[in-house]
Design an enzyme around this catalytic site. Structure first.
Site: not given
Ligand code: ATP
Length: 287
Positions: A6, A92-93, A96-97, A99, A131
């Protein structure tokens, strides 16, 4: 099951609750860029394979936790096998996790014969992360409260050029370094005119990300020079996005940035509502 990324087109932090959580108003659009999750029932316990060695492969992974929550909530006795192929950059914002966690709940609910109605799925999702509920519906929405109170919003299928410099940024760190008293927040918007995103796109967390990585300002300027309709930072960063009216325009801008930028670049279409996952593949490319 595809688990879409997203972008937060608008993110305004409106306050801090006594329990430490922040209250936000955010406009989110799911993207055709997606992780691919395979879920099967069988055996005992929960097992996970993930193609990113740097991610936790056990209970720390959000998909593992989602599966455990589902088992506890429904009393499901069968084991769960999870296999995750990541496409979305981590921390990365781009959500991914979160979702992946929502995808796990949706897939398990299907496989188990839909024991949970939408309201219980939503509650389970909120326990996994602010999220996560958004990714149950996978359509553009405004999130309020901690982001879990959702109402659908109409957006156009904008094309996104996504730019990630490869430096992870923890959401927790960004919120901890947000100085709510120290500066103006975004104007409070209630009208997200889909024809004029340039009038409302913005992100209160962007300032923190820019302070941590000043080079992001150059990339934002680069997106503008490459012809973006408007540009911004997604979530807590550091991924930047440029909005384009067409795939071709986004792609050309990506090729232009590619001349000097060495990080991760992708073009993806914004999803505007429920649509077959099979079409998403045609709408996301790495450059
Ligand atoms: P948001 O935009 O919701 O703040 P994000 O994109 O910044 O999230 P994610 O990629 O969801 O961050 O990852 C955040 C942390 O969650 C990572 O440091 C990772 O170690 C942990 N994590 C646990 N499970 C997962 C997964 N399936 N995919 C990605 N990160 C994961």
């Amino acid at each position: 099951m595809r688990c879409p990324a997203k972008v937060n087109l608008y993110l305004r932090v409106v306050g801090r609750r006594p329990d430490g959580y922040h209250e936000v108003v955010t406009v989110m659009q799911p993207l055709a860029l997606a992780d691919v999750l395979t879920v099967t029932l069988g055996g005992e316990g929960i097992s996970l394979t993930c193609d990113r060695p740097e991610l936790p492969q056990g209970e720390e992974n959000l998909v593992w936790r989602a599966a455990r929550q589902f088992q506890e909530e429904t009393g499901l006795k069968q084991g769960v096998r999870l296999s995750l192929a990541k496409q979305i950059p981590v921390a990365a914002g781009l959500g991914g996790g979160s979702s992946d966690a929502a995808g796990t709940l949706l897939a398990l609910n299907d496989l188990a014969g839909k024991p949970l109605p939408q309201s219980r799925l939503h509650r389970l999702a909120s326990l996994l992360g602010a999220d996560v509920p958004f990714f149950l519906a996978r359509e553009p929405a405004v999130g309020r409260g901690t982001g879990t109170q959702l109402s659908a919003v109409t957006l156009l299928p904008y094309w996104y050029l996504l730019v990630n410099p490869g430096v992870p940024l923890s959401t927790r760190w960004v919120y901890e370094n947000l100085d709510l008293a120290g500066g103006p927040t975004l104007p409070a918007s209630q009208a997200w005119d889909p024809e004029h995103p340039e009038t409302w796109v913005g992100n209160d967390l962007g300032k923190v990300a820019l302070k941590r990585f000043p080079e992001l300002a150059l990339l934002l300027a680069g997106l503008s020079e490459a012809g973006a309709w408007c540009q911004g930072i997604s979530g807590s960063g550091p991924t930047l996005f440029g909005l384009f009216r067409t795939r071709e325009a986004a792609h050309q801008a990506g090729l232009r940035l590619r001349r000097t930028f060495r990080g991760w670049l992708a073009v993806a279409r914004g999803l505007t509502g429920p649509e077959p996952e099979t079409t998403w593949e045609q709408y996301a490319w790495m450059i």
